[in-house]
Design a protein around this motif. Structure first.
Motif: not given
Lengths: 133, 332
Positions: A7-8, A11, A14-15, A18-22, B42, B49, B53, B143, B146-147, B239-241, B283
């Protein structure tokens, strides 16, 4: 049974997704401001105000095309320049002589398909660019 | 009533978002709220989750559809009742990508003469597929904001999505599919009395929120345009802060902030709503557990060493008294 490791792991995946652009932009060297556009040196005003052109130039072109192709009208009363001919090649590119450093540079930044890298096709398959840029 | 309240809530949210067009407030609605919403989104997902878990899994659920693995001459339903990890991955992939369980949706009707008939009903499945996939396409298309440089795949998707080449700028197919599917999903709840009865405020709220986002996005592209380059400076700045200059922020239209605020509201609400099914689906115990109860020993995770008092010990302790009372004993 306990599925915590799976599960971790999921996760974390997934994270990351989801943060692909950053992290993509960090990987690309944190791109800065948009590219400089080459504005006509000998003119100071566009057909309409620059702010409205930035947002609405495709509408203007669309209306021009309809006027020319469907209604046979060829002159446009503009806010800033009086009467101009409704022509993509002669009017717009008459001032913005270099499409590469103006239209295209901006479209590449905003990834506009119609005229961008893969495009070029959509308008310029038929319309001409002035020679000798 | 639920419909009206949730509609009003979304309209109010949108109107509040329009305030982002004002100076100073544009910093709040353009920079602070998006970061806050993303953090809640997030953080909330991680929290949910980790909660999942912590739940122990005592035993595999065997009562899924299909024949389980048995004697060699009985054909196993490998996808519906898998006994291996690959079967589970296949079942999960089909569920996540094709919403296979929605195919089981049936419609019941009383025919003439009082006969009861069941029929497969595919409209919900179709609308769900249309909605989810078009939303994925729309998210990936975003995107481009954002890119930098924009990945080639995004350009490719834009070209495919806009293949109709109708309108300047082109109308994307996914936009239309998204709005039509959402409209259907709403009408389904509003028109069908049984469904209306079980629909909650939150069901309508999410549909209206998504519709509001879709309609404001459509307007931004096709009706009331804004300066996309300024928008990209803002989104890329997020996106780039790096932030964005106040002058640029000031040129973005209120409608954009309305759109953005609805998105922020959705993101912040996401972990607390039924939308966590985005993660929860992975899950669900009837989808992600191989039925291998007959092959693998599953020890109950909440078993602990119990202190027992056997009969022998009991007898050792009380033998004399039992004998005195004439009760038979095993050991003399």
């Amino acid at each position: 049974m306990n599925d915590r490791p799976t599960i971790i792991g999921g996760l974390v995946i997934a994270l990351v997704a989801l943060t692909f652009p950053i992290w993509y932009s960090v990987g690309a060297g944190r791109p800065g401001p948009p590219p400089e556009l080459e504005l006509p040196a000998d003119e100071s005003q566009c057909v309409e105000d620059a702010a409205s052109m930035r947002a609405n130039h495709m509408d203007l072109l669309d209306r021009w095309r309809d006027a020319v192709v469907r209604e046979g009208r060829r002159t446009y009363r503009s806010t800033n320049l009086g009467e101009v001919e409704m022509s993509l090649t002669k009017t717009c590119l008459g001032c913005h002589r270099n499409r590469e450093t103006f239209c295209l540079r901006c479209h590449e930044y905003a990834n506009v398909g119609g005229e961008g890298p893969a495009g070029g096709v959509r308008c310029w398959a038929c319309h001409l660019e002035p020679e000798g840029n | 009533m639920n419909v009206l309240i949730s509609l009003a809530a979304v309209v109010v949210l949108f109107l509040v978002g329009l305030l982002g067009g004002l100076p100073v407030l544009d910093i709040v609605f353009g920079i602070l709220l998006p970061y806050a919403a993303l953090a809640v989104f997030l953080g909330g997902l991680v929290y949910r989750v980790l909660g999942y878990a912590r739940v122990p899994v005592p035993f595999r659920i065997t009562t899924t559809c299909g024949q389980e693995k048995s004697l060699p001459w009985i054909r196993q339903a490998k996808l519906d009742n898998p006994s291996s990890i690959w079967g589970v991955i296949g079942r999960m992939a089909l569920e996540v990508l094709c919403f296979r369980s929605l195919l089981r949706n049936t419609r019941t009707r009383l025919l003439e003469g009082g006969r009861l008939a069941y029929a497969t009903s595919l409209t919900l499945w179709l609308a769900a597929m249309a909605f989810h996939w078009s939303m994925l396409v729309i998210l990936i298309r975003h995107l481009r904001l954002f890119t930098q440089p924009v990945p080639g795949a995004v350009q490719w998707l834009q070209d495919v999505d806009g293949f109709l080449e109708v309108g300047v700028p082109v109308i994307y197919l996914s936009t239309l599919v998204f709005l039509v599917a959402l409209a259907y999903l709403f009408l389904r709840r509003a028109v069908n009395p049984q469904l209306r009865y079980i629909s909650l405020l939150d069901d309508y709220l999410l549909l209206f929120l998504l519709l509001g986002i879709g309609l404001s996005g459509f307007s931004l592209r096709h009706l009331i345009k804004t300066d996309i380059v300024a928008v990209k400076e803002l989104t890329l700045g997020l996106a780039t802060f790096r932030g964005v200059s106040l002058a640029t922020l000031g040129t973005i239209s209120p409608l954009f902030f309305g759109h953005l605020f609805l998105v922020c509201a959705l993101l912040a609400y996401f972990p607390f709503s039924k939308l966590v099914h985005m993660i929860g689906i992975f899950l669900s115990p009837t989808r992600n557990l191989a039925n291998n109860n007959r092959m693998v020993r599953h020890v109950n995770p909440w078993d602990y060493p119990v202190k027992v008092h056997t009969y022998e010990e009991y007898e050792d302790e009380l033998r004399e008294k039992m004998k005195a009372a004439g009760i038979p004993v095993e050991k003399e």
